[in-house]
Write an enzyme that holds these catalytic residues in place. Structure first.
Site, PDB file in Angstrom:
ATOM      1  CB  ILE A 178     -39.678 -18.443  23.548  1.00  0.00           C
ATOM      2  CG1 ILE A 178     -40.951 -17.620  23.660  1.00  0.00           C
ATOM      3  CG2 ILE A 178     -38.867 -18.072  22.335  1.00  0.00           C
ATOM      4  CD1 ILE A 178     -41.444 -17.412  25.067  1.00  0.00           C
TER       5      ILE A 178
ATOM      6  CB  SER B 242     -49.168   1.445  58.424  1.00  0.00           C
ATOM      7  OG  SER B 242     -49.738   2.680  58.069  1.00  0.00           O
TER       8      SER B 242
ATOM      9  CG  ASP C  15     -22.878 -24.114  30.770  1.00  0.00           C
ATOM     10  OD1 ASP C  15     -24.001 -23.626  31.015  1.00  0.00           O
ATOM     11  OD2 ASP C  15     -22.720 -25.281  30.357  1.00  0.00           O
TER      12      ASP C  15
ATOM     13  N   GLY D  84     -27.413 -27.534  36.261  1.00  0.00           N
ATOM     14  CA  GLY D  84     -28.725 -27.295  36.853  1.00  0.00           C
ATOM     15  C   GLY D  84     -29.084 -28.302  37.925  1.00  0.00           C
TER      16      GLY D  84
END
Ligand SMILES: Nc1nc2c(ncn2[C@@H]2O[C@H](COP(=O)(O)OP(=O)(O)OP(=O)(O)O)[C@@H](O)[C@H]2O)c(=O)[nH]1
Ligand SMILES: [Mg+2]
Lengths: 644, 299
Positions: A178, A552, A121, A124
């Site tokens: 969420i 291209s 872990d 951050g």
């Protein structure tokens, strides 16, 4: 219980007592299940520690007394009101608990019925990026968390880049919290699209997006009722099943000598851990640095001699000859040696508060070797936000750069991408002894002096002659979805059926290998086409008929390729389909994405297509089938006596 | 036969142990007589075979260890032919430090932590192996395999060296040192399964037997010798108990158990609902006490 006397006898006989079959034997066998190391990373507060706490909790790795402590800790330090703060299971330092953040990496272990796991872990905070890198260097898979409310942040990108540089091939894009965005699918999709367009510039083999709530457990171990629109696997299921086999398993034998084993005058062995490949008694081996060669006499271990030792095994090698070998020397097969050089190019992540200064001497540790080294030049540093190369005269903490290094004596190494065990290094400050950088070697410098140009009388004409064909490039250009590949496929099949030796180049076989380091910026598109042009030229030199299907879009590059070849060898075929028709077909759904703004620099949208001014062949496709158009191409080739 | 998992752990530990022998001037292996030490020592025997480990063992004796532990220690060192250094903090003894009057916290600090620092300074060891595992405790989970210690032996958890791959930075200045934890990635279950598979001898106290104990709060304390302070009217009772972790006897809580073989211990582990540290009185003094002790120089 073994008596001590028996124990020591057994130790030196190397022969331990047999036991009867028990439930424990079965448990030992159970331990043969596979092992996965992964890390959590991402920006501050995205929920990494909470997620690991959850996983540990749900996989029953938490004892009752630890739960009691967790409850009281949650009351005291928790960031979750009355609820349990699972992050406190992993944020184990005083300062971490007081500040509610992770400072250093925690390594934890848990097992399910399918796999054993070691999880790192990582923090951050940008300030502690080096601790994230520490965790990443010891992992096979990364879970990159994103706070659904915040989306892709600079630190998300930084961690993704570091994972990619360190060679992590599989990542989970865990869109977390969420629950705080009402389980909204659109938000999830947007984050996935944003990240995917960024990650196309990195070298991940797979990206698995999963919507989760670390705090409430949705899709962590059990599928979520709140997220019915997500039909994929849960995070744990993914971790249990992801295949992490890598091409490194095929790497040649390497072992750095760790310790010279001399118990008495009659025994001289070289102890070390096989870094890659395998070694067998009787094998010829060489010492990479000195070039001296010998033969493996025995592979000694405490538990008896082995016939063969494979990657990861710790052994002691004895040789048939008296060769001068010391700690740090790299043993390898005589015919498959690592590079030995004192100058090389490498990617570097700088990890110290004191800036990197070119010219200053550091200590470099690669394998078992420690040598003085200097950074001779910083070729460029990476702008993580825009993924651009910037000029630099020094590097500050957490910056990533491509540098040239020079060592006081030659070292043996492989490119990191071929063999992480022999291509990774650290730099140590000579005065503070701090570990200041981590590096991944790309290649040895001064290649020109090593690889001599081979002169040969076997030339293009000679090669083409044995194939009885006239080599050339059929260059199909046109918008995405215009039909280039379909037409070229039919042409190639027909040529092949008539005995011509062809080769087709398209996005599928080029983007994943040769050009996988390139994205879709204008600069990268130019380089993409240039490389394809060079490859085509070599293939034409080899005597082949090459079929290239690439958008291209720029006239300048097409001209450049034309000019690199002989007259008549470059056949430009303009596949002319109106953009409305391309959008209607949209075989890969790319126009739809471009319209939603999910793809940047899409030709025909926000990137131009320059219509060829004088193509050899102009195919107006409207109303025609691929077969009819292929006939037009073959007709042209007949006319030019290239194919009958 | 070892499982793939144990083979992997074994090879990793051997690599770490060899690395220390190759890189340091004067290493030592802390030997605490426990199950983890037993595994660590066994791995050291393997690492250098056919040579013997090129370093001595050190035991910091608080003088309150179980008698069985001391007997076991002396026999083992003699039978393996290894040098064993036993260090006692004489200053602490002279001050009358003991687990009863001084309390567990002070006793541990003086007799273990201070004693350890004295011994390391006295012999000038620049690296010391310890048998700690990351799964033991939450601050251990944060520690590097090569854990740098400053001149006063303290751990600075906010300033650990990055530890990339297996490329350990072993550089130290005069008076600084490194603590090395070859068992970092082992779990308690791994230790027991390995002990079983390799037939590693253990102190009998790990196995259940009838032993004289008294209840102290939540814990059962074994009356190992006459120095045990009994409360008025308190009498030791015989109970079938064993220890999940061993230390000073007045500070080590026993658990009721019928597991009198290593196999049975492993089976018991599968069903236990409490952690091994629960029996250790020294950890419960205060929150995060392990980290504090490590900052002071404890293992
Ligand atoms: N509502 C909600 N809150 C969450 C979720 N996951 C984490 N959190 C909260 O977000 C906060 C930060 O979580 P941490 O797990 O400490 O975040 P982190 O990513 O480990 O942070 P650093 O390690 O410091 O970078 C805590 O208050 C968590 O409870 C989630 O899925 N839903
Ligand atoms: Mg965290």
């Amino acid at each position: 219980m073994t008596s001590l006397r028996l124990y020591s006898e057994a130790l030196f006989r190397g022969n331990l007592h047999a036991k009867e079959e028990t439930i424990v034997e079965r448990m030992l066998a159970d331990q043969n299940k596979s092992f996965l190391r992964f890390l959590t990373c991402g920006s501050v507060d995205d929920g990494k520690s909470t997620l690991i706490g959850r996983l540990l909790f749900e996989s029953q790795r938490i004892y009752e007394d630890q739960l009691v402590t967790l409850e009281s800790d949650s009351r005291r330090f928790g960031t979750t009101g009355d609820e349990i703060d699972y992050a406190l299971l992993v944020d184990g330092l005083d300062d971490e608990r007081q500040q509610g953040i992770t400072i250093d990496v925690a390594y934890r272990f848990f097992t399910t019925s399918v796999r054993a796991f070691m999880v790192a872990d990582t923090p951050g905070h940008e300030q502690y990026t080096r601790n994230m890198a520490t965790g990443a260097s010891n992992s096979d898979v990364a879970i990159l968390l994103i706070d659904a409310r915040k989306g892709v942040l600079p630190q998300t990108k930084r961690h993704a880049v570091i994972c990619s540089l360190l060679g992590i091939r599989h990542i989970v894009l865990a869109v977390n919290k969420i629950d705080l965005v009402g389980y909204d699918r659109a938000i999830f999709d947007q984050i996935v699209a944003d990240f995917s367009s960024f990650a196309s510039q990195l070298s991940f083999a797979s990206i698995m997006p999963i919507p989760i709530s670390a705090r409430y457990g949705d899709n962590v171990v059990t599928p979520s009722d709140n997220i019915s629109w997500y039909q994929g696997v849960t995070l744990l299921r993914y971790l249990e099943t992801i295949d992490i086999k890598s091409h490194h398993e095929a790497a040649p034998f390497r072992m750095a000598v760790q310790w010279v084993n001399r118990p008495n005058l009659d025994f001289r062995g070289y102890s070390g851990t096989v870094a890659s490949g395998a070694v067998t008694v009787g094998d010829k081996i060489a010492v990479a640095e000195s070039g001296r060669a010998s033969t493996v006499k025995s592979l000694v271990t405490f538990d008896g001699n082995l016939d063969q030792a494979r990657a990861g095994e710790a052994v002691t090698i004895t040789l048939t000859d008296e060769v001068d070998i010391a700690r740090g020397d790299v043993l390898c097969p005589p015919d498959d040696r690592p590079s030995v050089a004192d100058q090389f190019s490498a990617h570097l992540l700088w990890m110290s508060e004191d800036a990197l200064l070119p010219g200053r001497q550091y200590l470099l540790r690669v394998g078992m070797r420690l040598v003085p080294a200097t950074i001779t030049s910083i070729k460029h540093k990476l702008d993580i936000e825009r993924f651009e190369h910037l000029a630099a005269t020094q590097l500050s903490m957490n910056e990533i750069a491509v540098c040239n290094l020079s060592t006081a004596s030659p070292i043996a190494f492989d490119a990191y991408k071929d063999n992480p065990e022999t291509g990774g290094f650290i730099l140590i400050d000579r005065f503070t002894n701090a570990t200041v950088a981590v590096g991944m070697i790309d290649f040895a410098l001064r290649r020109a002096t090593n690889i001599h140009q081979q002169h040969t009388t076997v030339d293009q004409e000679a090669r083409a002659r044995i194939k009885s064909q006239k080599p050339c490039v059929l260059w199909f250009t046109g918008l995405s979805g215009s039909g280039k590949s379909s037409i070229s496929d039919v042409v190639e099949k027909r040529l092949h059926a008539r005995g011509y030796h062809t080769y087709g180049l398209d996005g599928d076989n080029v983007r994943h290998g040769l050009n996988r380091d390139l994205g879709f910026t204008d600069a990268d598109r130019v380089e993409n086409v240039r490389r394809i042009g060079e490859v085509s030229r070599l293939f034409v030199d080899a005597g082949l008929i090459v079929l290239c299907s690439f958008i291209s879009p720029f006239e300048a590059e097409r001209r450049m390729i034309r000019e690199r070849m002989k007259e008549d060898e470059f056949i430009e075929i303009f596949v002319d389909t109106p953009i409305e028709e391309c959008m209607r077909r949209d075989p890969k759904g790319l126009y739809a994405k471009a319209q939603r703004g999910e793809i940047k620099n899409f030709t025909g949208f926000d990137s131009p297509y320059e219509t060829p001014s004088a193509p050899e062949l102009h195919l107006r496709t409207t109303g025609k089938s691929a077969e009819e158009l292929a006939d037009e191409v073959l007709g042209y080739l007949r006319m030019k006596s290239i194919a009958i | 036969m070892l499982s793939e998992h144990l083979k992997r752990l074994e090879a990793e530990s051997i690599y770490i142990i060899r690395e220390v022998a190759a890189e340091f001037r004067n290493p030592v292996m802390l030997y605490s007589i426990g199950k983890d030490s037993g595994v660590m020592l066994h791995l050291a025997m393997k690492a250098f075979y056919p040579s013997k480990p090129p370093f001595p063992l050190l035991h910091v004796d608080t003088t309150w260890k179980f008698r069985d532990m001391i007997t076991f220690r002396d026999n083992l060192a003699a039978s393996l032919g290894l040098e064993l250094i036993v260090h006692v903090n004489q200053e602490g003894i002279d001050r009358g430090i003991n687990p009863f009057d001084s309390g567990s916290s002070l006793h541990t600090r003086v007799m273990k932590t201070e004693g350890l620092k004295q011994a390391l300074d006295k012999y000038g060891f620049d690296a010391a192996f310890g048998g700690a595992r990351r799964d033991e405790e939450k601050s251990r989970a944060k520690e590097r395999i090569f854990s740098f210690r400053g001149a006063n032996h303290g751990w600075d958890p906010k300033n650990q060296r990055p530890e990339l791959w297996r490329l350990y930075n072993t550089r130290v200045h005069q008076n600084e040192s490194i603590r090395v934890f070859p068992l970092s990635n082992w779990t308690e279950l791994d230790i027991w399964l390995y002990t079983l598979a390799e037939n590693i001898p253990i102190v009998p106290l790990y196995l259940a037997a009838e032993r004289p104990v008294v209840r102290r709060g939540e814990s059962l304390i074994m009356v190992d010798d006459e120095r045990m302070r009994l409360n008025d009217g308190e009498r030791p009772v015989m109970k079938k108990v064993r220890f999940r972790s061993l230390g000073c006897y007045p500070l080590s809580g026993a658990v009721k158990s019928d597991a009198d073989t290593v196999e049975a211990v492993v089976q018991e582990m599968m069903t236990t609902r409490t952690s091994e540290r629960q029996g250790r009185l020294i950890d419960t003094d205060e929150a995060a006490s392990m980290e504090r002790k490590k900052r002071e120089g404890y293992f």
